[in-house]
Write a protein that holds these residues in place. Sequence first.
Motif, PDB file in Angstrom:
ATOM      1  N   VAL A  45       0.856  -1.191   0.000  1.00 46.18           N
ATOM      2  CA  VAL A  45       0.000   0.000   0.000  1.00 46.18           C
ATOM      3  C   VAL A  45       0.892   1.242   0.000  1.00 46.18           C
ATOM      4  N   PRO A  46       0.744   2.104  -0.995  1.00 49.98           N
ATOM      5  CA  PRO A  46       1.602   3.306  -1.042  1.00 49.98           C
ATOM      6  C   PRO A  46       1.211   4.311   0.031  1.00 49.98           C
ATOM      7  N   ASP A  47       2.156   5.174   0.356  1.00 53.34           N
ATOM      8  CA  ASP A  47       1.880   6.265   1.301  1.00 53.34           C
ATOM      9  C   ASP A  47       1.310   7.492   0.596  1.00 53.34           C
ATOM     10  N   LEU A  48       1.517   7.557  -0.729  1.00 52.36           N
ATOM     11  CA  LEU A  48       1.010   8.687  -1.500  1.00 52.36           C
ATOM     12  C   LEU A  48       0.896   8.263  -2.955  1.00 52.36           C
ATOM     13  N   ILE A  49      -0.193   8.658  -3.613  1.00 53.18           N
ATOM     14  CA  ILE A  49      -0.393   8.392  -5.036  1.00 53.18           C
ATOM     15  C   ILE A  49      -0.413   9.734  -5.770  1.00 53.18           C
ATOM     16  N   LEU A  50       0.378   9.812  -6.834  1.00 53.01           N
ATOM     17  CA  LEU A  50       0.459  11.017  -7.654  1.00 53.01           C
ATOM     18  C   LEU A  50      -0.065  10.701  -9.048  1.00 53.01           C
ATOM     19  N   ILE A  51      -1.047  11.462  -9.502  1.00 54.18           N
ATOM     20  CA  ILE A  51      -1.630  11.298 -10.820  1.00 54.18           C
ATOM     21  C   ILE A  51      -1.144  12.434 -11.721  1.00 54.18           C
ATOM     22  N   ASP A  52      -0.732  12.086 -12.935  1.00 48.90           N
ATOM     23  CA  ASP A  52      -0.343  13.113 -13.895  1.00 48.90           C
ATOM     24  C   ASP A  52      -1.610  13.673 -14.529  1.00 48.90           C
ATOM     25  N   GLY A  53      -1.947  14.919 -14.201  1.00 47.75           N
ATOM     26  CA  GLY A  53      -3.144  15.520 -14.756  1.00 47.75           C
ATOM     27  C   GLY A  53      -3.769  16.521 -13.804  1.00 47.75           C
TER      28      GLY A  53
END
Length: 620
Positions: free
Chosen positions: A476-484
């Motif tokens: 499970v990631p600590d942070l998700i970054l979406i390009d957009g």
Amino acid sequence: MTEKDTIQDKLARLPRRPGVYLMKDQRGKIIYVGKAVDLRQRVRSYFQSAQKLSPKVRALVEKIADLDYTVTDTEVEALILESNLIKEYKPRYNIDLKDDKHYPYLRVTVQEPFPRIHVARRVEKDGARYFGPYTNAGAVRETIRLIRRLFPLRHCRGPVDPAKSGRPCLNRHIDRCLAPCDGEVGEEEYRKLVDEVLLFLEGKQDRLLHELAARMEEAAQNLEFEKAARLRDQYQAVEAIREKQKIALTEGGDRDIIALAAGEDLGCAQLFAVRGGKLTGREHFLLTNPTGEDEAEMLAAFLRRYYTHAGEIPPEILLSGEIPDAALLEEWLRGKRGGRVRIHVPQRGAKKDLARMALDNAAMFLEQEVLRQRARDPQAALRALTEALSLEEPPCRIEGYDISHLHGEGTVAAMVVFENGVAKPSDYRRFRVRSVDKPDDYASMRETLSRRFARLAALRDAGEPPENMEDPFLLVPDLILIDGGIGQLNAARQAMEEAGYNDVPMISLAKEEELVFVTGRREPLRLPRNSAALQLLQRVRDEAHRFVITYQRKRRPGVRGSLLLDVPGIGEARRKALLKHFGSIAEMRRASVEQLAEVEGMNEAVAATLYEYLREEDRT
């Protein structure tokens, strides 16, 4: 006898004479080089009570396992020897220029009958004229291009023998060389051109213009109109350059103006070169300061380091502050220059204004470098990101996602992973988007996140712990970054809510304005451009974009529907016919074998092969 006994024994025998001392670690490596007027007094001062030493000097002393020294006759000899030893051994704890081995010089081979100009990386005692060092290699190359455009010196290497006349190269035909190799110019005439180049590099444009005007008039009187036209063009170009010199002193002469701004472990020296009363060049140099010396000592160290290998030494050096051993440095520089050198701190007038300007520039460059170093420090960037996003703790594992397609065809996605602020390529993953038939980044992002968390959600719902904790899909990631922008973020958030992981922090980073959209916030964040947090997010976003584009290009070499060419039996003609008939790969996937076989040029065998290939594409 122990190491400490050895050092104490040497301390007791130290002479009260000028010289250089070398500190060594347990491996015998030189970690510090210093000079002293009185070796005994100076070296023994390092081994006094630890409470009297600064923390950084104590760190140096703790690593000293042995010491050596060399006695000199004078302080100047000690200074010269110290500079040479620092250059040779690059001790860890000495103040030194960062990456100075890469600083370029301009070298004019005046010792040759037909000199040329080129970039050199070190100063040799070969009779050539050296200018520099410079910190901007690109600017040096641009200067050479300018000089070769204004002054047609030869470009070729090696000796020139006009007696062995050969065929001139292209530079002669485009008026970029006088072709001494073909005997078209004599040594005396060529030397006049070299003298003009030297005047230009020395910043003596007024004198150069006078010389060009005189030669131009002489050529016109001798009816050498082509030569006169060339000299006229040179005159006009040099005059235009002179007009760009915005800063001039009320007094003429040559001088260097040097200021230093110091930080905790780093310093920046700004050098203004004034030639003929005009500011002709500016360079800044970064210095390491491992033992926490004060600004005065750092400035003195820079002078010793810089002028050891400087291409030229002016008769006057203005400083932003007082330094120790100024008289000693003057004596040393007089010997190197072969003439008078004065070092002083201006107190009033235009010189003081320039010294203040140099100091302001040094402080600005130092601040920028400190920010760059902080941005390159992963832990500092994570701390800054934690504060900017109001997270409970630093996001050790960050996953970045991006979508790509080619004219609506072959949509793919990519996941990249950064752990502790550093990329972890072994955890990167790629996706072929299956459920999207037309360009739809939102739907593509929902599918990608749904598939990413499907296995993890299934294990959670079954109450089974993940078996392979090295599988990136089971972490499970600590942070998700979406390009957009906000749309892509909302689509990803919808997929995460359906998977039951809506508590994972999610953000998106929009290009151009670099706005950070955060779930739960109405207004986006606008982080400073020099923010370490923003620069970390940009690295994650750019890496996701690079990874997905690479995958897209690998699957689509640049031709629409090119994946069809991978199917046995389908060539360019059948590819075009299929696309003309169905319009897209998505429509082909919906077609039966019979419908595929109806296309012009197709048969049932190839249609069956294509049908199975497209189904296999859907399963990957």
